[in-house]
Scaffold this active site. Structure first.
Site, PDB file in Angstrom:
ATOM      1  N   TYR A  89     -28.600   2.499  -2.559  1.00 34.47           N
ATOM      2  CA  TYR A  89     -27.148   2.845  -3.051  1.00 34.47           C
ATOM      3  C   TYR A  89     -26.289   3.209  -2.022  1.00 34.47           C
ATOM      4  CZ  TYR A  89     -29.664   2.636  -7.389  1.00 34.47           C
ATOM      5  OH  TYR A  89     -30.377   2.493  -8.682  1.00 34.47           O
ATOM      6  N   HIS A 100     -38.593  -0.453  -6.569  1.00 35.15           N
ATOM      7  CA  HIS A 100     -37.375  -0.707  -7.113  1.00 35.15           C
ATOM      8  C   HIS A 100     -37.347  -1.837  -8.123  1.00 35.15           C
ATOM      9  CE1 HIS A 100     -32.885   0.122  -6.284  1.00 35.15           C
ATOM     10  NE2 HIS A 100     -32.998  -0.321  -7.649  1.00 35.15           N
ATOM     11  N   SER A 131     -28.207   1.539 -16.273  1.00 38.41           N
ATOM     12  CA  SER A 131     -27.075   0.761 -17.147  1.00 38.41           C
ATOM     13  C   SER A 131     -27.134   1.338 -18.503  1.00 38.41           C
ATOM     14  CB  SER A 131     -26.923  -0.482 -16.524  1.00 38.41           C
ATOM     15  OG  SER A 131     -25.452  -0.762 -16.754  1.00 38.41           O
ATOM     16  N   LEU A 140     -24.823   2.409 -20.673  1.00 38.69           N
ATOM     17  CA  LEU A 140     -23.871   2.402 -21.523  1.00 38.69           C
ATOM     18  C   LEU A 140     -23.451   1.029 -21.639  1.00 38.69           C
ATOM     19  CD1 LEU A 140     -22.115   5.517 -20.195  1.00 38.69           C
ATOM     20  CD2 LEU A 140     -23.188   5.382 -22.283  1.00 38.69           C
ATOM     21  N   GLY A 141     -24.102   0.047 -21.174  1.00 34.00           N
ATOM     22  CA  GLY A 141     -23.791  -1.480 -21.128  1.00 34.00           C
ATOM     23  C   GLY A 141     -23.259  -1.976 -22.815  1.00 34.00           C
TER      24      GLY A 141
END
Length: 308
Positions: free
Chosen positions: A53, A128, A208, A210-211
């Site tokens: 990140y 990951h 993610s 809140l997609g």
């Protein structure tokens, strides 16, 4: 804040995804630190980061150093905060996301992450993404070796299938603590993985989350065409929010939490007020009628389940 269980540990029912604080469009350091501090003030005890990140080709580990700095400068107690990080991906100068799941790389990456975070051991370390060029069992074996060495306390996997979850569980047993897959109102193709996590007692960390409700840090602005900002078919989240007097994001996170007691959403934030709002979802209990309404709005985005 309400809590949930991850690898035998009690953590906040809502975490904080720190990625937006270090990638493109990131805030300045003062606002980034204030965002993490606001989450901690609100009771968040699960912070999600990764060595990849950062801006393309620039400052590998930026987000891990930022999280460490935020904890070091926080005025309150951080003894119960669980930092989870990930290894096995990279961000070269061209902005792509590379994958390297070789045992040698994962072990070196974990040691580097441990140093940046300034911890005695990494609380939760996750692969990951599986590397198609490396046997999956070899990558999981590296996590096992890191556990045995005490470099990490718990292991997790991300962006995985039900088959890979079972294979990782066969190797790691109860030291496999979590699965982190993409899951949201707009993307429900990990329903089978969520169900398997409940069966095996693994925490399911939707990334993610809140997609379909708000902008994703990875995907950019949604093209929705809906006056309330929702994607087509997901207006129900905004309607329930208006009726409850809360944000659509809180409704979304509360709906995700109701999917299973193993779900711990990790919404991203780049402003203190956003972090506080997301944390408030831990105490929002939706009615059975609300949940049925939201389930109906998202069911068309769920692929047919063919078994685990």
């Amino acid at each position: 804040m309400r809590c949930r269980t991850l690898g035998g540990l009690r953590v906040s029912a809502i975490g904080l995804g720190a990625m937006p604080l270090s990638i493109e469009g990131r805030p300045d350091e003062a606002r980034a630190l204030a965002t993490v501090h606001a989450a901690l003030d609100a009771g968040v005890t699960l912070l999600d980061t990764a060595d990849s990140y950062h801006l393309p080709g620039d400052e590998p580990g930026h987000n891990e150093r930022l999280v460490a700095h935020a904890l070091a400068t926080y005025g309150g107690d951080t003894a119960d905060v669980l930092v989870t990080t990930k290894g096995g991906r990279g961000r070269p100068a061209d902005g792509t996301w590379t994958v390297n799941g070789s045992p040698r790389h994962l072990k070196a990456a974990a040691e580097a992450s441990l140093k940046r975070l300034g911890l005695e051991a990494i609380g939760l370390y996750q692969l990951h993404k599986p590397d198609p060029a490396v046997p999956f069992e070899d990558s999981i074996g590296a996590l096992r070796d890191l556990l045995d060495a005490g470099t990490i306390r718990l292991a997790g996997i991300s962006n995985t299938t039900t088959d890979q979850i079972r294979r990782a569980h066969a190797i790691l047993g109860d030291r496999l603590a979590s699965v982190q897959n993409r899951y949201s109102p707009a993307v429900r193709d990990s329903d089978a993985e969520l169900l398997l996590c409940a069966e095996l007692g693994l925490a399911f960390l939707p990334w993610s989350p809140l997609g379909g409700i708000s902008r994703s840090s990875l995907d950019g602005p949604s093209s929705t065409g809906s006056p309330d900002g929702s994607q087509e078919g997901l207006e129900a989240f905004h309607a329930v929010a208006r009726e409850r007097g809360v944000s659509p994001q809180q409704v979304c996170l509360a709906w995700l939490s109701a999917r299973s007691p193993t779900v711990i959403p990790i919404p991203g934030a780049s402003r203190p007020e956003t972090a506080r709002d997301s944390a408030g979802a831990a105490d929002l209990l939706l009615s059975a009628a609300d949940l049925a309404r939201l389930d109906t709005a998202t069911d068309h985005r769920r692929p047919p389940l063919t078994g685990p």
